[in-house]
Design an enzyme around this catalytic site. Structure first.
Site, PDB file in Angstrom:
ATOM      1  N   LYS A  54       0.861  -1.188   0.000  1.00  0.00           N
ATOM      2  CA  LYS A  54       0.000   0.000   0.000  1.00  0.00           C
ATOM      3  C   LYS A  54       0.892   1.229   0.000  1.00  0.00           C
ATOM      4  O   LYS A  54       2.024   1.165   0.487  1.00  0.00           O
ATOM      5  CB  LYS A  54      -0.878   0.015   1.268  1.00  0.00           C
ATOM      6  CG  LYS A  54      -2.088   0.890   1.165  1.00  0.00           C
ATOM      7  CD  LYS A  54      -3.193   0.149   0.453  1.00  0.00           C
ATOM      8  CE  LYS A  54      -4.495   0.880   0.464  1.00  0.00           C
ATOM      9  NZ  LYS A  54      -5.574  -0.057   0.081  1.00  0.00           N
TER      10      LYS A  54
HETATM   11  N1  GLU Z   1      -7.220   0.206  -3.227  1.00  0.00           N
HETATM   12  C1  GLU Z   1      -7.977  -0.976  -3.515  1.00  0.00           C
HETATM   13  C2  GLU Z   1      -8.003  -1.909  -2.318  1.00  0.00           C
HETATM   14  O1  GLU Z   1      -7.796  -1.497  -1.204  1.00  0.00           O
HETATM   15  C3  GLU Z   1      -7.510  -1.657  -4.793  1.00  0.00           C
HETATM   16  C4  GLU Z   1      -6.117  -2.186  -4.763  1.00  0.00           C
HETATM   17  C5  GLU Z   1      -5.629  -2.683  -6.114  1.00  0.00           C
HETATM   18  O2  GLU Z   1      -6.428  -2.739  -7.026  1.00  0.00           O
HETATM   19  O3  GLU Z   1      -4.443  -3.003  -6.199  1.00  0.00           O
HETATM   20  O4  GLU Z   1      -8.297  -3.063  -2.436  1.00  0.00           O
END
Ligand code: GLU
Length: 418
Positions: free
Chosen positions: A108
């Site tokens: 993240k």
């Molecule tokens: N931000 C989204 C999540 O928390 C998508 C993450 C992604 O597609 O890599 O799942």
């Protein structure tokens, strides 16, 4: 690891992992490795502001685990972003990707900035600088960012461009959630909301109910909540309330969602729309509905407001909206809580589809994307629900247990644990 473990979200996430880990007798070496991320990058993001002053924003990319495949996870722009929060969200991505059966690890990123206070030009400059700073650590085979709270397909387009410029050739697979014109996937915009709705359907079915005519309250009207409202309404559910950062709209007969969405897209706020009564966000959470879907930020349902909750099913569209304490209290009242790593997994599922399409240069139509997404969401729900009923544990522990089980097997095969 200093600074990593401070936040409530981090502590809650580790607590859930350890509880589920103990339940399935996970190897202590596995628990120990998963407690902290593999790598955490802190960067400074200097931006020349429109008035020619300079501002430096703190940015982070945390890579938690890559046993199952390349690191994968979104980038968040929000004023409350911290290293510890990003680390917790990175670990949730590891568990989410494992649970959904994807060949991806967990990561993240985030920048501590309120995107509503900067201009588009400043946002682009910030995104390009942040991309440059983290570029040695990302790439289509290494770590693939995507949108999250406060970022969009436009953010991904800038990231793609910056990364491609620096590497000398076009690298469409470096990010997902980008516009379809430059290698994005059909259906990615609506994917997380659609996944929430598939999960709602399954949760209702587990309690012998159908989605048509059920009452749903949705907290948050961003990328997740808005699309969840559209899809659930299309399936005949009554969306009785929705909210944004300022307040909520309530209509006991069900909101006219297509009209509301049109209003919202024009005005970027719910206030002023005449088809419902204004109530507070707290009142929305306390509504007597079949399903409550918190789709905004973490910690929304906590020790302070948990006693007011009346919904029978809570589906976590956001990451971490129900705290560990609130989870225990609600579970004891037989309220089903479908946890984030399952309920909001639709986004990363279609991100995975997008990445596969980019690598193979072969693109699918939206119907195909939706069908494949539904298959994965239904299957993942069934696995978690089966574990929950067979072992008499709540859905959060069950989801984590299913995720950890797959991860442990892979870590053992790779000789990372014993
Ligand atoms: N931000 C989204 C999540 O928390 C998508 C993450 C992604 O597609 O890599 O799942």
């Amino acid at each position: 690891m200093e600074g990593i473990t401070d936040s409530a979200l981090y502590k809650n996430t580790v607590r859930t992992m350890e509880t589920a880990g103990r339940f399935i007798k996970l190897s202590p070496s596995c628990i120990e490795r998963l407690r902290t991320p593999r790598r955490a990058l802190i960067v400074s993001v200097p931006v020349r502001m429109d008035d020619d002053s300079i501002k430096v924003f703190p940015g982070y990319r945390v890579q938690h685990n890559q046993t199952l495949g390349p690191f994968k996870g979104g980038i968040r722009y929000h004023e409350s972003v911290t290293l510890s929060e990003v680390a917790a969200l990175a670990s949730l991505m590891t568990y989410k990707n494992s649970l959904l059966g994807l060949p991806l690890g967990g990561a993240k990123g985030g920048v501590q900035v309120d995107p509503s206070t900067i201009s588009i030009k400043e946002n682009e400059a910030l995104t390009r600088k942040f991309t440059s700073e983290i570029s040695p650590f990302i790439g289509p085979d290494r770590d693939i960012p995507a949108p999250d709270v406060g970022t969009s397909s436009q953010t991904m387009a800038w990231m793609l461009d910056q990364y491609s410029t620096e590497s000398g050739f076009s690298q469409t697979g470096v990010v997902t959630g980008k516009p379809v014109e430059i290698g994005g996937s059909a259906g990615r915009d609506a994917a997380t909301g659609l996944g929430v709705v598939y999960t709602i359907e399954k949760a209702l079915a587990a309690r012998d109910k159908k989605i048509a005519n059920t009452t749903i309250a949705i907290q948050g009207f961003g990328k997740v909540g808005l699309h969840a409202a559209i899809e659930a309404h299309a399936l005949g559910a009554k969306i009785v309330a929705v909210s944004d950062v300022s307040n909520a709209l309530y209509q006991p007969e069900g909101l006219n969602v297509p009209e509301l969405v049109q209003y919202y897209n024009q005005n970027r706020k719910l206030t002023g729309y005449h088809g419902g009564k204004i109530i507070s966000n707290d009142e929305l959470l306390a509504l007597d509905v079949d399903v409550l879907a918190p789709c905004a930020l973490d910690g929304t349902i906590n020790s302070h407001n948990v006693d007011a909750i009346k919904a029978n099913i809570i589906v976590e569209g956001a990451n971490g909206p129900v705290t560990a304490n609130a989870n225990e209290i609600l579970t004891a009242k037989n309220i089903m809580i479908v946890p984030d790593i399952l309920a909001n997994g639709g986004g990363v599922v279609v991100s995975y589809f997008e990445w596969v399409q980019d690598i193979s240069w072969l693109f699918w139509d939206e119907q195909n994307v939706r069908e494949r997404l539904r298959t994965i969401m239904y299957r993942s729900f069934d696995k978690v629900h089966e574990f929950s009923t067979q072992n008499s544990v709540d859905m959060r522990t069950a989801a984590m247990a299913v995720a950890l089980h797959r991860l442990e097997g892979a870590m053992r095969l790779r000789g990372q644990i014993w």
